[in-house]
Write a protein that holds these residues in place. Structure first.
Motif, mmCIF file in Angstrom:
data_model
loop_
_atom_site.group_PDB
_atom_site.id
_atom_site.type_symbol
_atom_site.label_atom_id
_atom_site.label_comp_id
_atom_site.label_asym_id
_atom_site.label_seq_id
_atom_site.Cartn_x
_atom_site.Cartn_y
_atom_site.Cartn_z
ATOM 1 N N UNK A 4 0.852 -1.183 0.000
ATOM 2 C CA UNK A 4 0.000 0.000 0.000
ATOM 3 C C UNK A 4 0.888 1.233 0.000
ATOM 4 N N UNK A 5 0.658 2.125 -0.942
ATOM 5 C CA UNK A 5 1.423 3.368 -1.031
ATOM 6 C C UNK A 5 0.878 4.337 0.013
ATOM 7 N N UNK A 6 1.653 4.593 1.048
ATOM 8 C CA UNK A 6 1.240 5.533 2.090
ATOM 9 C C UNK A 6 2.006 6.845 1.994
ATOM 10 N N UNK A 7 2.660 7.066 0.853
ATOM 11 C CA UNK A 7 3.473 8.265 0.694
ATOM 12 C C UNK A 7 2.660 9.533 0.830
ATOM 13 N N UNK A 8 3.259 10.570 1.313
ATOM 14 C CA UNK A 8 4.667 10.725 1.636
ATOM 15 C C UNK A 8 5.016 10.400 3.092
ATOM 16 N N UNK A 9 4.266 9.517 3.711
ATOM 17 C CA UNK A 9 4.558 9.104 5.087
ATOM 18 C C UNK A 9 5.706 8.094 5.108
ATOM 19 N N UNK A 10 6.406 7.951 6.238
ATOM 20 C CA UNK A 10 7.497 6.967 6.344
ATOM 21 C C UNK A 10 7.012 5.548 6.047
ATOM 22 N N UNK A 11 7.911 4.730 5.514
ATOM 23 C CA UNK A 11 7.557 3.347 5.160
ATOM 24 C C UNK A 11 8.810 2.484 5.157
ATOM 25 N N UNK A 12 8.648 1.232 5.506
ATOM 26 C CA UNK A 12 9.709 0.231 5.384
ATOM 27 C C UNK A 12 9.037 -1.081 4.997
ATOM 28 N N UNK A 30 5.564 3.293 -3.255
ATOM 29 C CA UNK A 30 5.716 4.430 -2.354
ATOM 30 C C UNK A 30 5.969 5.690 -3.160
ATOM 31 N N UNK A 31 5.293 6.760 -2.775
ATOM 32 C CA UNK A 31 5.430 8.040 -3.455
ATOM 33 C C UNK A 31 5.862 9.096 -2.449
ATOM 34 N N UNK A 32 7.039 9.655 -2.657
ATOM 35 C CA UNK A 32 7.535 10.730 -1.811
ATOM 36 C C UNK A 32 7.363 12.073 -2.482
ATOM 37 N N UNK A 33 7.907 13.073 -1.866
ATOM 38 C CA UNK A 33 7.843 14.417 -2.409
ATOM 39 C C UNK A 33 8.782 14.567 -3.611
ATOM 40 N N UNK A 34 9.918 13.846 -3.581
ATOM 41 C CA UNK A 34 10.936 13.997 -4.608
ATOM 42 C C UNK A 34 11.249 12.728 -5.402
ATOM 43 N N UNK A 35 10.839 11.565 -4.903
ATOM 44 C CA UNK A 35 11.097 10.330 -5.647
ATOM 45 C C UNK A 35 9.984 9.325 -5.402
ATOM 46 N N UNK A 116 12.315 12.984 -10.472
ATOM 47 C CA UNK A 116 11.211 13.145 -9.538
ATOM 48 C C UNK A 116 10.117 12.088 -9.742
ATOM 49 N N UNK A 117 9.059 12.240 -8.940
ATOM 50 C CA UNK A 117 7.897 11.343 -8.981
ATOM 51 C C UNK A 117 7.347 11.298 -10.400
ATOM 52 N N UNK A 118 6.900 10.101 -10.816
ATOM 53 C CA UNK A 118 6.487 9.933 -12.205
ATOM 54 C C UNK A 118 5.054 9.421 -12.382
ATOM 55 N N UNK A 119 4.516 8.708 -11.382
ATOM 56 C CA UNK A 119 3.203 8.077 -11.518
ATOM 57 C C UNK A 119 2.246 8.492 -10.405
ATOM 58 N N UNK A 120 0.976 8.168 -10.586
ATOM 59 C CA UNK A 120 -0.041 8.427 -9.560
ATOM 60 C C UNK A 120 0.219 7.524 -8.357
ATOM 61 N N UNK A 121 0.086 8.047 -7.140
ATOM 62 C CA UNK A 121 0.322 7.235 -5.939
ATOM 63 C C UNK A 121 -0.591 5.997 -5.901
#
Length: 158
Positions: A4-12, A30-35, A116-121
């Motif tokens: 599950x993509x919870x970006x931009x929250x922390x994930x491991x 995972x989707x962050x602010x920059x990657x 940078x980010x390329x796709x929909x979260x």
């Protein structure tokens, strides 16, 4: 493994296990602010598809299967070719035409880091055709909270 993509929250998560278990063409993990991190599965004899991202660097790592990467400055001038397999990484500079073809006898499992980010979260695309349809329909755009380059060149596909 359920991703599950919870970006931009922390994930491991165990990215190797998730990559090997993924049966979809692409899953945004995972989707962050920059990657962004995506998991991919390329069927035998198929490829990612020749493309260039003018403002996106990519890092790819293979976790299962065998393939051939081709890259170059123009879609008709792919001057770099390398056979790759489990454990290999591929670095694609922004603006470089590239493709990764599955040359093995099992699905090619890999993950990609885009900056940078390329796709929909959280986007899940079962097949390459699904991914193409989403792109054409504008249904696979980065989120508004991701930092994107100023309006620049669009991605190109051969």
């Amino acid at each position: 493994m359920d991703i599950t993509d919870n970006g931009p929250e922390p994930k491991a998560f165990d990215i190797e296990a998730a990559t090997k278990e993924n049966e979809n063409y692409r899953v945004v993990a995972w989707t962050g602010k920059y990657l962004q991190v995506t998991l991919m599965s390329i069927p035998v004899g198929e490829s990612i598809g020749l493309e260039a991202h003018p403002e996106t660097d990519q890092f790819l790592r293979l976790d299962a299967g065998r393939g051939r990467v081709k890259m170059g400055p123009e879609k008709d001038r792919l001057t770099f070719q390398e056979d790759v397999a489990d454990g290999w990484s591929i670095q694609v500079p922004a603006g470089t035409w590239h493709d990764v073809e599955n040359t093995g006898d099992e699905p090619l499992r890999l993950y990609t880091v885009y900056a940078p980010v390329h796709h929909a979260p959280g986007k899940v695309q079962k097949t390459a055709d699904d991914a193409e349809r989403d792109e054409e329909a504008g249904a696979d755009e980065p989120p508004s909270w991701a930092v994107e380059p100023e309006a620049g060149q669009p991605d190109e596909h051969a």
